[in-house]
Design a protein around this motif. Structure first.
Motif, PDB file in Angstrom:
ATOM      1  N   SER A 153      38.627 -54.295  -2.405  1.00  0.00           N
ATOM      2  CA  SER A 153      37.613 -53.832  -3.326  1.00  0.00           C
ATOM      3  C   SER A 153      36.793 -55.034  -3.788  1.00  0.00           C
ATOM      4  O   SER A 153      36.994 -56.156  -3.299  1.00  0.00           O
ATOM      5  CB  SER A 153      38.262 -53.095  -4.511  1.00  0.00           C
ATOM      6  OG  SER A 153      37.263 -52.431  -5.266  1.00  0.00           O
ATOM      7  N   PHE A 154      35.895 -54.765  -4.725  1.00  0.00           N
ATOM      8  CA  PHE A 154      34.998 -55.793  -5.233  1.00  0.00           C
ATOM      9  C   PHE A 154      35.124 -55.747  -6.756  1.00  0.00           C
ATOM     10  O   PHE A 154      35.127 -54.656  -7.348  1.00  0.00           O
ATOM     11  CB  PHE A 154      33.580 -55.468  -4.747  1.00  0.00           C
ATOM     12  CG  PHE A 154      32.478 -56.228  -5.413  1.00  0.00           C
ATOM     13  CD1 PHE A 154      32.598 -57.585  -5.716  1.00  0.00           C
ATOM     14  CD2 PHE A 154      31.263 -55.588  -5.717  1.00  0.00           C
ATOM     15  CE1 PHE A 154      31.559 -58.278  -6.324  1.00  0.00           C
ATOM     16  CE2 PHE A 154      30.226 -56.276  -6.322  1.00  0.00           C
ATOM     17  CZ  PHE A 154      30.377 -57.632  -6.635  1.00  0.00           C
ATOM     18  N   SER A 155      35.249 -56.897  -7.368  1.00  0.00           N
ATOM     19  CA  SER A 155      35.463 -56.934  -8.825  1.00  0.00           C
ATOM     20  C   SER A 155      34.339 -56.225  -9.566  1.00  0.00           C
ATOM     21  O   SER A 155      34.533 -55.737 -10.678  1.00  0.00           O
ATOM     22  CB  SER A 155      35.593 -58.376  -9.312  1.00  0.00           C
ATOM     23  OG  SER A 155      34.392 -59.096  -9.047  1.00  0.00           O
ATOM     24  N   GLY A 156      33.143 -56.155  -8.934  1.00  0.00           N
ATOM     25  CA  GLY A 156      32.009 -55.521  -9.577  1.00  0.00           C
ATOM     26  C   GLY A 156      31.955 -54.010  -9.389  1.00  0.00           C
ATOM     27  O   GLY A 156      31.112 -53.337  -9.972  1.00  0.00           O
ATOM     28  N   ASP A 157      32.845 -53.458  -8.562  1.00  0.00           N
ATOM     29  CA  ASP A 157      32.832 -52.013  -8.320  1.00  0.00           C
ATOM     30  C   ASP A 157      33.907 -51.354  -9.189  1.00  0.00           C
ATOM     31  O   ASP A 157      35.033 -51.112  -8.757  1.00  0.00           O
ATOM     32  CB  ASP A 157      33.097 -51.732  -6.830  1.00  0.00           C
ATOM     33  CG  ASP A 157      32.902 -50.259  -6.480  1.00  0.00           C
ATOM     34  OD1 ASP A 157      32.964 -49.402  -7.394  1.00  0.00           O
ATOM     35  OD2 ASP A 157      32.708 -49.971  -5.286  1.00  0.00           O
ATOM     36  N   LYS A 158      33.523 -51.078 -10.425  1.00  0.00           N
ATOM     37  CA  LYS A 158      34.469 -50.569 -11.416  1.00  0.00           C
ATOM     38  C   LYS A 158      35.230 -49.338 -10.952  1.00  0.00           C
ATOM     39  O   LYS A 158      36.434 -49.243 -11.050  1.00  0.00           O
ATOM     40  CB  LYS A 158      33.704 -50.171 -12.694  1.00  0.00           C
ATOM     41  CG  LYS A 158      33.416 -51.291 -13.638  1.00  0.00           C
ATOM     42  CD  LYS A 158      32.872 -50.682 -14.937  1.00  0.00           C
ATOM     43  CE  LYS A 158      32.538 -51.774 -15.925  1.00  0.00           C
ATOM     44  NZ  LYS A 158      32.098 -51.239 -17.203  1.00  0.00           N
ATOM     45  N   LYS A 159      34.450 -48.369 -10.461  1.00  0.00           N
ATOM     46  CA  LYS A 159      35.028 -47.060 -10.177  1.00  0.00           C
ATOM     47  C   LYS A 159      36.018 -47.142  -9.009  1.00  0.00           C
ATOM     48  O   LYS A 159      37.148 -46.655  -9.091  1.00  0.00           O
ATOM     49  CB  LYS A 159      33.890 -46.085  -9.848  1.00  0.00           C
ATOM     50  CG  LYS A 159      34.320 -44.655  -9.712  1.00  0.00           C
ATOM     51  CD  LYS A 159      33.121 -43.720  -9.863  1.00  0.00           C
ATOM     52  CE  LYS A 159      33.542 -42.275  -9.631  1.00  0.00           C
ATOM     53  NZ  LYS A 159      33.812 -41.987  -8.221  1.00  0.00           N
ATOM     54  N   GLN A 160      35.568 -47.808  -7.936  1.00  0.00           N
ATOM     55  CA  GLN A 160      36.436 -47.891  -6.753  1.00  0.00           C
ATOM     56  C   GLN A 160      37.704 -48.682  -7.068  1.00  0.00           C
ATOM     57  O   GLN A 160      38.815 -48.272  -6.723  1.00  0.00           O
ATOM     58  CB  GLN A 160      35.669 -48.565  -5.603  1.00  0.00           C
ATOM     59  CG  GLN A 160      36.476 -48.612  -4.319  1.00  0.00           C
ATOM     60  CD  GLN A 160      35.938 -49.660  -3.358  1.00  0.00           C
ATOM     61  OE1 GLN A 160      35.675 -50.793  -3.738  1.00  0.00           O
ATOM     62  NE2 GLN A 160      35.738 -49.249  -2.118  1.00  0.00           N
ATOM     63  N   LEU A 161      37.544 -49.819  -7.718  1.00  0.00           N
ATOM     64  CA  LEU A 161      38.709 -50.662  -8.017  1.00  0.00           C
ATOM     65  C   LEU A 161      39.708 -49.915  -8.904  1.00  0.00           C
ATOM     66  O   LEU A 161      40.921 -49.967  -8.675  1.00  0.00           O
ATOM     67  CB  LEU A 161      38.255 -51.968  -8.684  1.00  0.00           C
ATOM     68  CG  LEU A 161      39.364 -52.954  -9.051  1.00  0.00           C
ATOM     69  CD1 LEU A 161      40.230 -53.300  -7.839  1.00  0.00           C
ATOM     70  CD2 LEU A 161      38.764 -54.234  -9.633  1.00  0.00           C
ATOM     71  N   LEU A 162      39.198 -49.184  -9.879  1.00  0.00           N
ATOM     72  CA  LEU A 162      40.088 -48.436 -10.766  1.00  0.00           C
ATOM     73  C   LEU A 162      40.868 -47.368  -9.994  1.00  0.00           C
ATOM     74  O   LEU A 162      42.090 -47.233 -10.155  1.00  0.00           O
ATOM     75  CB  LEU A 162      39.278 -47.789 -11.900  1.00  0.00           C
ATOM     76  CG  LEU A 162      40.085 -46.986 -12.923  1.00  0.00           C
ATOM     77  CD1 LEU A 162      41.132 -47.858 -13.623  1.00  0.00           C
ATOM     78  CD2 LEU A 162      39.165 -46.347 -13.968  1.00  0.00           C
TER      79      LEU A 162
END
Lengths: 347, 595
Positions: free
Chosen positions: A184-193
């Motif tokens: 994931s990417f630290s900036g992709d809140k929804k996906q990372l969560l």
């Protein structure tokens, strides 16, 4: 049931705890560091999943990333251990108490360089752990040297160009035996969560490689791990939706467009298909995908591989239900008759 | 003139030729006749093909250390036979493979040629198995020559091979054939003789590594992480056997332990610390090269105060060296292992019995002190077969040390700090995950007494000073030395570990052959206790016996003792890779005494 409160109810999770109960100490990392965003998502995920932090072990090696377990879940015991050696410490801790949930935070240098050996063997054992690599392609705490995940041709702040090809930690993890592999990417809140919540539901090794730009040493033009570059080259695999077993399923999707992965604890992970025949339980397909995206200079994010029912390491050891840490003298010291028998055999 | 119950047999064979069974049967049959014995295997770093020697010492006085001189040679290996024969003292005995014609080499030895191939062909029709049963023939020959009761040999063989009827039969026939050949072809029995005694009743024969493994099982070890290395491997391997047999929960059939063969020694010690931190009784077993790899974690354990036990079955250095030769060469390294200011307690087993008892004690000590404890065995103690009194079942329950329980949490309340000395003994209270006790964040040295991140100079120094005080507390917890004072003795001897038996024998030599009375202090642990100071003060000169070149234990003493005591010390050192023997100690002391 208690009386209705007179003030507006504080938002709480299924354990009745608010988000603040999942916080840690104040971060000492640079402002804007991707790692801090990951810390926030970890807090959100444990809160939303309603996990008792006292049942969590936080472990890390050495580096900027490895400082971050101090910044979440203050109620959990934490161990900032030795450079590259978080996997062995986590393994020992989980053997001592297999009823715990382990979260290990490492970096690309901590995992891909000094810790490559221990990383491999943890994957191979499928230790139950959420293994997060906060991946910025450089050594932040020693001021920006390349790490083994730095891309070929990527430029350091001082102008030096990285000549060596990178390690793909996800491809390695899939090959080595991890049963849940995502990027994931630290900036992709929804996906990372969503990925973190699914990882919490999974029992086995969850390797999550999170691209997390280093704002101080690796965020310039010419770097392939800068915010700008990562945003432009993030090839999202498709939406990741996680529904825990304790929530009602309320997901709409077109038949054939989404893979519904039933997890071991009864939760559901919905993965929007990137290609019609992509199967997240197919190792070769996952590795192909990673190679193909890398060849195009992109990097894929999403859940690449999942094997929900693979036996994890602590289960395979057939230990008693009581954590080994809490066994009594009677349980761990055989009676005198056993010693007598052993002595007779040696006479 | 006959020599009864006091001689050494050396069997020279080729590694991998199956001589171990024959050698253990010989050893055990002497033991069964009530005569004290010890067995030492001098073997190469090789699976098959290189020369190997097995030495059995029988001694009616109970001396079980190595004896330098060989009295009876069994020469089975063409490669070493000539040199082996030439190195014997005059008047000694040689049993040899007839085609080697060793009798032509010297005329001052007693030779017994035996046509092994011919005899084995008669008793073992299957040519493929002959190599393995051939060695049993020399047992038969020796039974006859040394007057060892053949029935005792058969009994000993049953102990070795009782569960394998075919091997039992083949070897039994070879044994009898050797005995028959010797009876028919040699006129009389040899000068060396075994006569029945009653000095082994209640005794056992065991290797130190197996003894330590039993200790670990009874000591309540729950997590074992290890990496294969000679001469340590047989410790965890024996332990796995014992655990699987005796530590499965009766109701559920599940294990009360976890064993992991780690990817290297760094991972092994990492697992030990992770497990110790989370509340298990964790251990690893290794040798010097493994200790080197464990150094970084060892320092972390010291500062983060995490318990764990390391068995160091010492061998000579370095890793690319002689892995099958013994030494006490890691003393300084282990005591100070890691960077920064570090000190680790060492336990120094001086017998297989102490390999057992100290294994049990090491876990309690480690948890009570919340630090790594090293049990310093060595190849001689660990891998060789020793006679010992039977082991004693532990009389105290397991002591987990200062672990916070609910009552203690209530008592200490907010005043609790992970690294706070509330009892004045510098040992803080430990909080375990998954309990009602408060959690904390574990780091190396960057913390204050409350386990909060700190880089303040006073916090660092206060912590270091407390850790130094904790090491003083350790003196009251480690096993005291064993002291034997002789009236009027001006000379004191200090020894430890596998040097102990040779040192005791040397004291008899000094008294009986040279009229020198000595006192003796056998160290059993580091840190040293006041007993050592007292002992040195009482004597004019004190010799420190150890098996390394650089007088490592003496070096540790120099760090701790008063200068007036240090001047009394000098060393007797043995470091050729072979186990120490009494004569070497005696000669070393005599030389320093100017005699």
């Amino acid at each position: 049931m208690s009386d209705a409160p007179s003030t507006p109810a504080k938002k709480v999770n299924r354990l009745g705890l608010d988000l603040a109960s999942y916080r840690g100490s104040k971060t000492t990392l640079c402002a804007g560091c991707g790692h801090n965003a990951i810390t926030e998502r970890i807090i959100d995920a444990f809160y939303e999943m309603g996990i008792d932090a006292k049942k969590v072990l936080k472990l890390s090696g050495i580096g900027c990333s490895s400082k971050s377990p101090a910044y979440f879940l203050n109620q959990a015991h934490g161990f900032n251990s030795v450079h590259g050696r978080m996997p062995s410490v986590a393994t020992g801790a989980m053997l001592a108490n297999a009823s715990m949930m382990a979260i290990g935070v490492s970096g690309d240098g901590d995992t891909g360089a000094i810790g490559a050996g221990q990383f491999m063997h943890l994957m191979r054992r499928n230790l139950p752990i959420i293994y997060i690599v906060e991946d910025n392609g450089c050594y932040g705490l020693t001021k920006g040297q390349f790490s083994p995940t730095a891309d070929q041709g990527s430029k350091a702040k001082n102008g030096v160009v990285n000549e060596l090809p990178p390690l793909d930690l996800c491809a390695l993890a899939i090959e080595l035996g991890a049963s849940f592999v995502a990027r994931s990417f630290s900036g992709d809140k929804k996906q990372l969560l969503s990925i973190l919540k699914a990882a919490i539901a999974h029992k086995g090794t969850c390797l999550i490689d999170v691209i997390s730009p280093c704002v101080t040493f690796n965020d310039h033009e010419g770097s392939t791990k800068s915010y700008a570059y990562v945003k432009d080259h993030d090839e999202v695999l498709g939406e990741v939706t996680f529904v825990p077993y304790f929530e009602d399923i309320n997901v709409e999707y077109e038949a054939g467009s989404t893979t519904n992965v039933k997890m071991h604890d009864g939760s559901h992970l919905y993965l929007r298909k990137i290609a019609e025949d992509y199967n997240p339980s197919d190792k070769m397909a996952a590795i192909h995908l990673l190679h193909d995206t890398a060849r195009r200079g992109e990097f894929a994010t999403g859940v690449f591989y999942i094997e929900p029912d693979k036996e994890d390491f602590t289960t395979s050891l057939n230990m008693v239900d009581t954590p080994l840490a809490f066994l009594t003298t009677e349980q761990v010291r055989p009676p005198k008759a056993v010693l007598d028998q052993l002595m007779d055999g040696l006479k | 003139m006959s020599v009864v119950n006091d001689f050494t047999i050396q069997v020279a064979t080729v590694n991998g030729s199956g001589s171990q069974t024959a050698n253990l049967v010989l050893l055990r049959s002497i033991f069964q006749m009530g005569v004290p014995v010890s067995g030492k295997n001098l073997f190469p770093s090789n699976i098959a093909g290189l020369p190997t020697w097995f030495t059995i010492r029988a001694n009616h006085r109970g001396y079980i250390a190595r004896k330098k001189e060989i009295d009876l040679l069994v020469a089975m290996n063409p490669e070493t036979a000539k040199e082996d024969v030439l190195s014997l003292e005059p008047g000694r005995t040689v049993v040899y493979d007839e085609p080697l014609k060793l009798n032509a080499l010297r005329d001052d030895l007693k030779f017994y040629p035996v046509p092994f191939d011919k005899i084995v062909a008669e008793v073992c029709p299957d040519a493929k198995l002959r190599r393995l049963v051939k060695n049993m023939i020399y047992d038969g020959v020796l039974a006859r020559l040394l007057s060892i009761d053949l029935a005792e040999m058969e009994k000993a063989l049953g102990k070795q091979l009782g569960k394998k009827p075919k091997a039992m039969e083949l070897n039994g026939n070879a044994l009898k054939a050797g005995f028959k050949y010797a009876s028919e072809n040699f006129e009389a029995t040899d000068a060396y003789k075994i006569e029945r005694l009653n000095k082994t009743a209640g005794q056992i024969l065991v290797e130190g590594n197996a003894a330590a493994a039993m200790g670990c099982m009874f000591g309540g070890a729950t997590v074992v992480a290890w990496y294969p290395i000679t001469p340590s491997s047989s410790l965890p391997e024996s332990l796995i056997g014992y655990l699987r047999k005796y530590r499965m929960d009766k109701q559920t059939g599940k294990a009360t332990f976890a064993v992991v063969q780690a990817e290297d020694e760094i991972a092994a010690i990492g697992m030990v610390l992770g497990a110790g931190w989370a509340g298990a009784r964790a251990m690893t077993s290794t040798s010097g090269p493994g200790i080197s790899l464990m150094s970084e974690f060892a320092g972390l354990s010291y500062y983060a105060e995490i318990p764990g036990v390391i068995f160091n079955v010492q061998r000579v250095g370095p890793s690319t060296g002689l892995p099958t030769r013994t030494a006490q060469g890691d003393i300084l390294f282990a005591a100070l292992n890691s960077h920064g200011d570090t000190r680790h307690p060492l336990l120094l087993p001086g017998s297989v019995e102490e390999c057992f008892s100290m294994a049990i004690d090491s876990f309690d000590l480690s948890e009570r002190l919340q630090t790594l404890v090293y049990v310093m065995s060595d190849l001689d103690l660990g891998m060789n077969t020793w006679m010992s009194p039977t082991f004693t079942y532990p009389d105290k329950p397991i002591d987990r040390g200062k672990v916070l329980d609910e009552a203690k949490v209530r008592e200490l309340g907010a005043s609790w700090g992970r690294y706070k000395d509330v009892d004045g003994d510098a040992v803080p209270w430990r909080s375990l995950p998954d309990t009602k006790a408060p959690s904390f964040f574990t780091r190396g040295s960057g913390h204050n007494a409350m386990a909060v991140y700190s880089e303040r100079p006073d916090d660092y120094q206060n912590n270091l000073d407390r850790l130094a005080r904790k090491f003083v507390t350790a003196k009251s917890m480690v096993p005291a030395p064993v002291v034997n004072l002789r009236n009027g003795a001006k000379i004191g001897i200090v020894a430890y570990g596998s040097s102990s038996f040779a040192t005791e024998e040397s004291r008899d030599q000094l008294r009986e052959q040279h009229g020198i009375e000595t006192s003796y202090l056998r160290l059993r642990a580091y840190p040293f206790t006041a007993d050592l100071d007292d002992f040195i003060r009482r004597h004019e000169r004190v010799y420190v016996v150890e098996q390394n070149r650089d007088a490592q234990m003496l070096g540790l003493m120099k760090m701790d003792l008063d200068a007036s005591l240090i001047t009394k010390l000098s060393s007797v050192l043995h470091y050729n890779g072979l186990p120490i023997d009494a004569r070497s100690i005696t000669d070393g002391i005599l030389a320093k005494e100017g005699k």
